[in-house]
Write an enzyme that holds these catalytic residues in place. Sequence first.
Site, mmCIF file in Angstrom:
data_model
loop_
_atom_site.group_PDB
_atom_site.id
_atom_site.type_symbol
_atom_site.label_atom_id
_atom_site.label_comp_id
_atom_site.label_asym_id
_atom_site.label_seq_id
_atom_site.Cartn_x
_atom_site.Cartn_y
_atom_site.Cartn_z
ATOM 1 N N ASP A 1 21.703 81.327 74.180
ATOM 2 C CA ASP A 1 21.177 82.284 73.450
ATOM 3 C C ASP A 1 21.479 83.731 73.809
ATOM 4 O OD1 ASP A 1 19.270 82.422 75.249
ATOM 5 O OD2 ASP A 1 17.641 81.782 74.329
ATOM 6 N N GLU B 1 17.887 73.643 87.841
ATOM 7 C CA GLU B 1 17.350 74.896 88.448
ATOM 8 C C GLU B 1 17.127 74.463 89.932
ATOM 9 O OE1 GLU B 1 14.593 76.541 85.883
ATOM 10 O OE2 GLU B 1 15.941 76.523 84.015
ATOM 11 N N ASN C 1 22.161 71.308 86.050
ATOM 12 C CA ASN C 1 22.118 72.441 85.057
ATOM 13 C C ASN C 1 21.345 73.528 85.464
ATOM 14 O OD1 ASN C 1 22.201 73.072 82.108
ATOM 15 N ND2 ASN C 1 20.027 73.041 82.117
ATOM 16 N N GLU D 1 22.346 75.881 77.041
ATOM 17 C CA GLU D 1 20.965 76.629 76.416
ATOM 18 C C GLU D 1 21.309 77.828 75.876
ATOM 19 O OE1 GLU D 1 17.772 76.405 79.053
ATOM 20 O OE2 GLU D 1 18.129 74.446 79.776
ATOM 21 N N HIS E 1 21.734 82.011 78.941
ATOM 22 C CA HIS E 1 20.742 82.774 78.306
ATOM 23 C C HIS E 1 21.248 84.289 78.568
ATOM 24 C CE1 HIS E 1 18.093 79.539 77.446
ATOM 25 N NE2 HIS E 1 18.086 79.242 78.667
HETATM 26 O O1 G3I Z 1 2.149 73.379 73.615
HETATM 27 C C1 G3I Z 1 1.470 74.220 74.234
HETATM 28 C C2 G3I Z 1 0.335 74.730 73.217
HETATM 29 O O2 G3I Z 1 -0.571 73.778 72.774
HETATM 30 C C3 G3I Z 1 -0.571 75.816 73.891
HETATM 31 O O3 G3I Z 1 -1.499 76.196 73.110
HETATM 32 C C4 G3I Z 1 0.412 77.051 74.236
HETATM 33 C C5 G3I Z 1 -0.458 78.263 74.823
HETATM 34 O O4 G3I Z 1 0.252 78.567 76.042
HETATM 35 O O5 G3I Z 1 1.271 76.419 75.089
HETATM 36 C C6 G3I Z 1 2.227 75.638 74.389
HETATM 37 O O6 G3I Z 1 3.322 75.026 75.432
HETATM 38 C C7 G3I Z 1 4.117 75.965 75.526
HETATM 39 C C8 G3I Z 1 5.774 75.270 75.512
HETATM 40 O O7 G3I Z 1 6.730 76.132 75.678
HETATM 41 C C9 G3I Z 1 5.663 74.928 73.890
HETATM 42 O O8 G3I Z 1 5.586 76.111 73.052
HETATM 43 C C10 G3I Z 1 4.125 76.308 77.056
HETATM 44 O O9 G3I Z 1 2.997 76.930 77.311
HETATM 45 C C11 G3I Z 1 5.328 77.269 77.486
HETATM 46 O O10 G3I Z 1 5.610 77.471 78.881
HETATM 47 C C12 G3I Z 1 6.614 76.388 77.120
HETATM 48 O O11 G3I Z 1 7.859 77.090 77.217
HETATM 49 C C13 G3I Z 1 8.950 76.512 77.301
HETATM 50 C C14 G3I Z 1 9.661 76.858 78.867
HETATM 51 O O12 G3I Z 1 10.848 76.223 78.982
HETATM 52 C C15 G3I Z 1 8.742 76.322 80.026
HETATM 53 O O13 G3I Z 1 9.300 76.785 81.319
HETATM 54 C C16 G3I Z 1 9.926 76.738 76.119
HETATM 55 O O14 G3I Z 1 9.391 76.428 74.968
HETATM 56 C C17 G3I Z 1 11.391 76.222 76.593
HETATM 57 O O15 G3I Z 1 12.171 77.026 75.401
HETATM 58 C C18 G3I Z 1 11.751 76.747 77.897
HETATM 59 O O16 G3I Z 1 13.072 76.238 78.167
HETATM 60 C C19 G3I Z 1 13.608 76.644 79.287
HETATM 61 C C20 G3I Z 1 14.417 75.200 79.615
HETATM 62 O O17 G3I Z 1 13.573 74.266 79.693
HETATM 63 C C21 G3I Z 1 15.152 75.177 81.033
HETATM 64 N N1 G3I Z 1 15.667 76.600 81.273
HETATM 65 C C22 G3I Z 1 15.144 77.667 80.747
HETATM 66 C C23 G3I Z 1 14.544 77.550 79.399
HETATM 67 C C24 G3I Z 1 13.946 78.869 78.838
HETATM 68 O O18 G3I Z 1 12.922 79.360 79.902
#
Ligand code: G3I
Length: 433
Positions: A256, A146, A189, A254, A225
Amino acid sequence: MASLLAAAGVSALAGTAEAASTLGAAAAEKGRYFGTAVAANHLGESPYVSTLDTEFNSVTPENEMKWDALESTRNSFNFGAADQIVNHARSRGMAVRGHTLVWHSQLPGWVGGLGAADLRSAMNNHINQVMGHYKGKIHSWDVVNEAFQDGSSGARRSSPFQDKLGNGFIEEAFRTARAADPAAKLCYNDYNTDGVNAKSTAVYNMVKDFKARGVPIDCVGFQSHFNSASPVPGDFRANLQRFADLGVDVQITELDIEGSGTSQATSYTNAVNACLAVSRCTGITVWGVTDKYSWRASGTPLLFDGNYNKKPAYNAVLTALGGSGSGGGGGSAACTVSYSRTDEWSDRFNGKVTVTAGSSAISTWTTTVTVTSPQKISSTWNGSPTWDSSGNVMTMKPNGNGSLAAGASTSFGFTVMKNGNASAPTVGSCTAS
Ligand code: G3I
């Protein structure tokens, strides 16, 4: 193609009817992998793991290989959660995509605080340490993720790397990555690059320049996405093909698609067909196993619902991949269920179960709703319930609403007396005929 799969760690599967009844096996017969994002903290949930192990032959750690997860403190690496996923995958013969080495997001604060020279050495050290740890175990790495802005500018996105190191950071990251694990495919990517547009053209021009100057790059990942505001583009295939024509592999990384029923299924078919039409499109990864753990769960964008039922989108993907389809032909009646709490009071709440027919019309359906004692279901509507001896398990059949067109939905409702316990009921899988 066999060598590509071998490079991806996907074992070649014989062309038996059984082999083509899962996503991974059907894709393998097309010379491709079919993967999913995986979160380490769900690996203890048995239906999650059995769906993963049965259907997919490649995994991408959803968050566990990001910089904040691996190196939250400078030069102190924590590979625990990522190793869990890699070990799970490799012990079952699945390939692993690495995601991601250099990205502006999920970047620990200390990185942004460094001066240019220090940042350069931290970036290269991060690539070397992480790729070194997984050397020989990753088929493709998202080396840079990105790095371009949305919209029509075609410009690079502001980030500590871009702002302090300039455009050259991308090239430097790829050169470092090639030396760190010469066998891994090195990918750029991004998202909103799936169709031909200003952003994808900016990436295209970078890849073209890299190929012309011998900067090592092997593949481009298209995140894919999609939702109603950003649907599967009509020129998805053409865009994948123009990148492939530059001499790189392309991957859907990715995938969906928000939605439900037949319209979601059709969009999935179109996305899969775009990859299948491009010989250098080497694999597809969906961004999660089940809707309930999706990063945008409310959009139900994946192939399995929250109860791990196969959705119409699943059947569409399997069919597009040349698989044998649900139920092995003729009797493909299927349905899925989803649950929501529609009202709540101090002593009770109302639940609603939506039943959706699969890719064929159905004439009847059955599902179960289980409450936790001392909860009791005190009334129901739009269905014909029967009960087990404990009174906790309700089997629900239609009450005049059994006949559904392909992808169509109906719902039934019920009131749960809490008796001190407000937890949600468990909705069983849906069967149809
Ligand atoms: O693990 C913590 C947890 O301990 C905490 O209580 C909670 C509260 O905020 O957060 C949890 O972490 C979160 C993590 O996902 C796991 O669930 C983060 O806040 C959250 O920001 C994170 O989001 C991820 C996101 O990337 C971050 O940018 C998504 O799961 C993940 O699917 C997403 O994936 C991205 C790709 O890497 C790149 N392309 C876009 C895609 C979708 O956004």
